[in-house]
Design an enzyme around this catalytic site. Structure first.
Site, PDB file in Angstrom:
ATOM      1  CB  SER A 444       0.786   1.226  -2.342  1.00 16.36           C
ATOM      2  OG  SER A 444      -0.075   0.918  -1.088  1.00 16.36           O
ATOM      3  CD  GLU A 477       6.289   6.004  -5.567  1.00 20.28           C
ATOM      4  OE1 GLU A 477       6.610   6.999  -5.305  1.00 20.28           O
ATOM      5  OE2 GLU A 477       5.295   5.292  -5.431  1.00 20.28           O
ATOM      6  CG  ASN A 515      -0.010   5.793  -2.446  1.00 20.80           C
ATOM      7  OD1 ASN A 515      -0.806   6.198  -3.178  1.00 20.80           O
ATOM      8  ND2 ASN A 515       0.301   4.513  -2.091  1.00 20.80           N
TER       9      ASN A 515
END
Length: 734
Positions: A444, A477, A515
Site C-alpha cells: 500500500s 490499484e 493512500n
C-alpha cells in the site's frame, strides 16, 4: 435493423422478441422503444391477434437496463430547455408503457383489452423490469443465477420509467422500499415471494406457460388493481394511519442513511409520497417530474458517469495495453495473513487454481480455512452450496513448499510491509517459476521501482494493491514501476477482471494514488482535534459532505499503530520536508496510551467488550481541550475535502494518474470519497475550478501551504477549463 422482432403463431399469440444486436444483454434505445410501440400497435389493431408475449432473444437474460445515452440525447435535442426536453421524452415513453398496460381496453368499462405477458428468461434490471411491470402478468424462468430488480439508486438516479409508481402500487411502500431505496436484487423465486413477478416456471416451459395464460386470460385478469374502482394501496396510503407511519419511518431512514447528500433517494421518496395521493396517470407525471429533477442535478450526472459509464469502461479494459489475453490459470499467493487469505478466497471463487504459501504450515492452513469459513457463511445464507464449497477448496493448495509454485503464471506476494522480506521471497520464487511468470507485490505504500530491484525480471514486476477486506472491497490499484512492461500490466488487469473487481492503473510514487489521498484526510481530522476543534464536529462534518466514515473513525478502523508505522517511515524518507509533526504528536500519544483503534477496543472512539462503538472517547477533551470558538461546518468540510482533492490533482499533475476516470472511480470505490460528487475531479468540475482556487487560497492563508493551489488547477481556472472538458473527452456525463 430493429432490436425487436414480431411474429404471430397459429393460435393468435403475437410474440415480440427483444434482441439487441451486438450486445450480450439487451439495452433499451430510443429507436427500440419506438419499434416496440409500433409492434404493440400492430398487435392491438390486428383482430387475429388474441394477445402478446414479450420476451428476450438472449439466453439467460431479459434486459440489463436503459442506454443512458438516451437521457443525454433528450437533453441535447431540447436546446435551451433540457429539462422540458427530458420530461417530454420521458412522458412519451411512459405513454408507450401505459399503452401496453391498458392494451386497448375501453376507458369506461375496462373491458376489451388484449392480454400481454412478459416472459423473462433471466436477469431483468432497470427498464428490463419496468417494461414487464407494465404487462399484465410476469413469468420468470427458474434461473437461480438471474437477478431481478431496480438498481438505479446505486448510480445516483431512481426508477423513472414507471417502476417506482407501479412497484409501490403493486406491493405497498414498505414492501417496495428495499427494492427501490436499496436497489436490492432477487433471484426469480425470491422475486415471486416478494411479489415482484407472478410466476416462476421451468426455463423450457417459459413461452408455453406465458402463451397458455394469454389464451385463457379474462378481462378481470388484465385490469391492473390501480385502474379498478375502489383500489386501496397495500399497507395504506399516506393519509391512512398505517401508511402514515410507513412514510414517517421511510423519511427518517432515508435521511439517516444519506445525511441529505444524495438527491435521488429524497426525490424517489417524494415521488412515492406525492404519487400515492393522486390517481395513477397523475402519479406517473409526478414520477417523471422528480426523475427530471434528479437528472438535471449535476450530482446524478456525475454519479452515472463515474459509477456506471467510467466504471464499466475500466472493467472492460479501457486502459489495457494492446497485448494478447493474459488470463491467469495458476496463481501463487505468498503470505497467508488477512490479505493473502482474502486474495486466495476471491481467486478460488473465480475458478483459479491457487497455491497459498506461508513459512508456517499452520498459518497456511488457517489461510485456506478462511475460504472454508466464508463458504460456510454463504451456505447458511443459502448463497452457496456444499458442492461449491468443496470445489472452491479443492482449488487451493496450502503449503510451505515453494516448489509447489512451479507452473504459476502469476504470483501475488502479500508478506509484511518490509522491503527486505519482500526481496527475500521474490528471489525464492524466481528460482522456481518460469521466465514468463509475472510477479506482483501487494503493497500500500512501498515504491514498486525500488522493490523491483530484487527481481531478475523488473519488466515483469508490478504492484497490485488490494484493499481490506479483499472479498468486500471493489477496487484494486495496479502500480507500474519504471521498468514494468505491457504484458505485466495486461496480466494484472486480466486477473482483476477474472476476480470481478474494478482496476485502476497508476504510476509509481510513494503512497501511489489511493493512500496519498486517504492519509491527508485522516491527518487533517487529527490535526483539527489538536487545534481544539470538537471531534464530533469533525466527524459529522465529514458525514454531512458524504464521506462514509469520519477521519477519526477511519483511523480507528485501519488501526492507530499502522498510522504510527506509516508516519515513522514517511518521516524517515522525507526528512526535514515532513509536514505532519502536529499529527504525529496525537497519534503517538494515542499509541502510547494503548489506544490502537477498534482492534484494541480503544481509540478515538470508546468501545464495549464486544467491540461495538459507543461514541467518541471523552479522554480526548482532557488532552486537547475544545477551543472557545469553533469553526463553521463548511470550513471543516472544505479542509477535509481539499486535503483529498488537492492530492488527486497533484497525482494527475505528476503523472501518477494518467486518466481522470481512474481518479474518480478509484476515489469512490477505494475509500468512499463522497459518492454523490462522482469523485474528486467531478466535484471540482461541479463547483467550478475558479471556486476551488478561491477555497484553496483561503485555506492556504489560514492553515498553511498544504492547501496551496496546484499549478494545473490554477491554470485551468484562469482558462475557464474543466477536468472532464480537458481530460475526459470520452467520458461525458449523462
Amino acid at each position: 435493423m430493429s432490436d425487436f422482432s414480431y411474429s404471430v403463431d397459429a393460435d393468435g399469440v403475437a410474440t415480440i422478441t427483444w434482441d439487441t444486436k451486438g450486445k450480450s444483454m439487451n439495452v433499451m434505445s430510443i429507436k427500440a422503444f419506438h419499434d416496440l410501440d409500433g409492434m404493440i400497435d400492430d398487435a392491438l389493431a390486428d383482430d387475429a391477434v388474441k394477445g402478446v408475449v414479450i420476451t428476450s432473444g438472449k439466453e439467460g437474460s431479459f434486459a440489463g437496463g436503459m442506454d443512458l445515452n438516451i437521457i443525454a440525447k433528450m437533453k441535447e435535442d431540447a436546446g435551451d430547455n433540457p429539462a422540458q426536453g427530458l420530461f417530454d421524452g420521458l412522458m412519451q415513453m411512459h405513454g408507450i408503457l401505459r399503452k401496453i398496460e391498458r392494451a386497448g381496453m375501453d376507458a369506461k368499462t375496462n373491458k376489451g383489452g388484449k392480454p400481454i405477458a412478459a416472459a423473462l428468461p433471466g436477469t431483468a434490471l432497470g427498464i428490463g423490469l419496468e417494461l414487464p411491470l407494465s404487462c399484465h402478468r410476469i413469468f420468470a424462468a427458474d434461473n437461480p443465477k438471474a437477478k431481478i430488480g431496480l438498481p438505479e439508486i446505486q448510480v445516483g438516479i431512481f426508477p423513472g420509467m414507471g417502476g417506482t409508481t407501479r412497484l409501490v402500487r403493486k406491493m405497498g411502500a414498505m414492501a417496495a422500499s428495499p427494492l427501490l431505496l436499496q436497489g436490492k436484487l432477487n433471484n426469480p423465486k425470491a422475486a415471486k415471494m416478494a411479489g415482484v413477478v407472478d410466476e416462476v416456471v421451468p426455463a423450457d416451459e417459459l413461452l408455453a406457460k406465458a402463451k397458455e395464460w394469454v389464451l385463457n386470460a379474462k378481462d378481470a385478469d388484465i385490469l391492473k388493481p390501480w385502474d379498478a374502482k375502489g383500489y386501496k394501496m397495500p399497507g395504506g396510503a399516506p393519509y391512512h394511519p398505517a401508511g402514515f407511519m410507513t412514510f414517517v419511518g421511510a423519511s427518517a431512514m432515508v435521511n439517516g442513511n444519506t445525511w441529505g447528500v444524495y438527491p435521488a433517494a429524497k426525490a424517489l421518496l417524494s415521488a412515492v409520497y406525492e404519487g400515492a395521493l393522486v390517481p395513477f396517470d397523475t402519479a406517473i407525471k409526478i414520477e417523471a417530474r422528480w426523475f427530471t429533477n434528479v437528472m438535471m442535478n449535476p450530482s446524478s450526472s456525475a454519479m452515472i458517469r463515474s459509477l456506471f459509464i467510467n466504471k464499466e469502461a475500466l472493467e472492460k479494459g479501457a486502459n489495457r495495453p494492446d497485448v494478447p489475453p493474459q488470463q491467469v490459470k495458476k496463481l501463487g499467493v505468498l503470505g497467508a495473513g488477512m490479505m493473502g487469505a482474502g486474495i486466495t478466497l476471491v481467486s478460488a471463487m473465480a475458478g483459479i487454481e491457487v497455491v497459498l504459501i506461508d513459512q508456517d504450515q499452520a498459518a497456511a492452513d488457517r489461510g485456506k480455512d478462511y475460504t472454508a469459513t466464508y463458504m460456510d457463511k454463504g451456505i447458511a445464507r443459502k448463497k452457496a452450496t456444499p458442492e461449491k464449497k468443496e470445489a472452491t477448496l479443492n482449488l487451493i493448495t496450502a503449503t510451505t513448499d515453494y516448489a509447489a509454485l512451479k507452473g504459476c503464471d502469476l504470483i501475488v506476494e502479500a508478506v509484511f510491509e518490509d522491503p527486505k522480506i519482500k526481496a527475500e521471497v521474490t528471489k525464492k520464487v524466481e528460482v522456481v517459476v518460469g521466465e514468463d511468470c509475472i510477479f506482483a507485490t501487494n503493497t500500500s505504500t512501498l515504491p514498486i521501482t525500488e522493490l523491483a530491484k530484487a527481481s531478475k525480471r523488473p519488466e515483469q514486476y508490478i504492484g497490485i494493491h488490494f484493499f481490506s477486506p479483499v472479498e468486500k472491497m471493489l477496487l484494486v490499484e495496479i502500480i507500474k514501476g519504471k521498468e514494468t512492461g505491457d504484458v505485466a500490466v495486461a496480466k494484472a488487469l486480466d486477473f482483476v477482471r477474472q476476480i470481478r473487481k474494478t482496476p485502476i492503473v497508476v504510476n509509481d510514487k510513494r503512497f501511489f494514488y489511493a493512500n496519498r489521498c486517504i492519509i491527508p484526510y485522516i491527518n487533517e481530522g487529527i490535526r483539527m482535534v489538536k487545534e481544539g476543534v470538537a471531534p464530533a464536529l469533525v466527524e459529522n462534518a465529514a458525514k454531512l459532505v458524504g464521506m462514509p466514515l469520519g477521519p477519526l473513525q477511519l483511523v480507528d478502523e485501519t488501526s492507530i499503530d499502522l498510522g504510527v508505522k506509516i508516519a515513522k517511515a514517511t518521516r524517515a524518507a522525507m526528512g526535514d520536508a515532513y509536514p505532519d509533526g502536529a499529527v504525529d504528536e496525537v497519534l503517538f500519544w494515542m499509541a502510547d496510551e494503548g489506544r490502537l483503534g477498534r482492534k484494541s477496543k480503544a481509540g478515538f472512539y470508546a468501545y464495549d467488550e464486544k467491540g461495538k462503538r459507543l461514541g467518541l472517547w471523552d479522554g480526548l477533551a482532557a488532552k486537547y481541550p475544545l477551543a472557545d470558538v469553533q469553526p463553521d461546518v463548511h470550513e471543516v468540510q472544505h479542509r477535509l475535502l481539499m486535503a483529498q482533492v488537492l492530492e488527486a490533482v497533484r497525482a494527475l499533475e505528476e503523472g501518477v494518474l494518467e486518466d481522470i476516470r481512474e481518479g474518480d472511480v478509484g476515489a469512490i470505490l477505494g475509500w468512499g470519497f463522497a459518492p454523490w460528487s462522482g469523485g474528486p475531479f467531478s466535484w471540482l468540475d461541479m463547483i467550478g475550478e475558479g471556486k476551488a482556487v478561491e477555497i484553496c487560497d483561503h485555506l492556504t492563508e489560514t492553515y498553511g501551504d498544504r492547501f496551496s493551489t496546484p499549478d494545473l488547477l490554477r491554470e485551468m481556472a484562469d482558462k475557464g477549463e474543466s477536468f472532464y472538458g480537458r481530460f475526459g473527452k470520452d467520458a461525458k456525463a449523462a
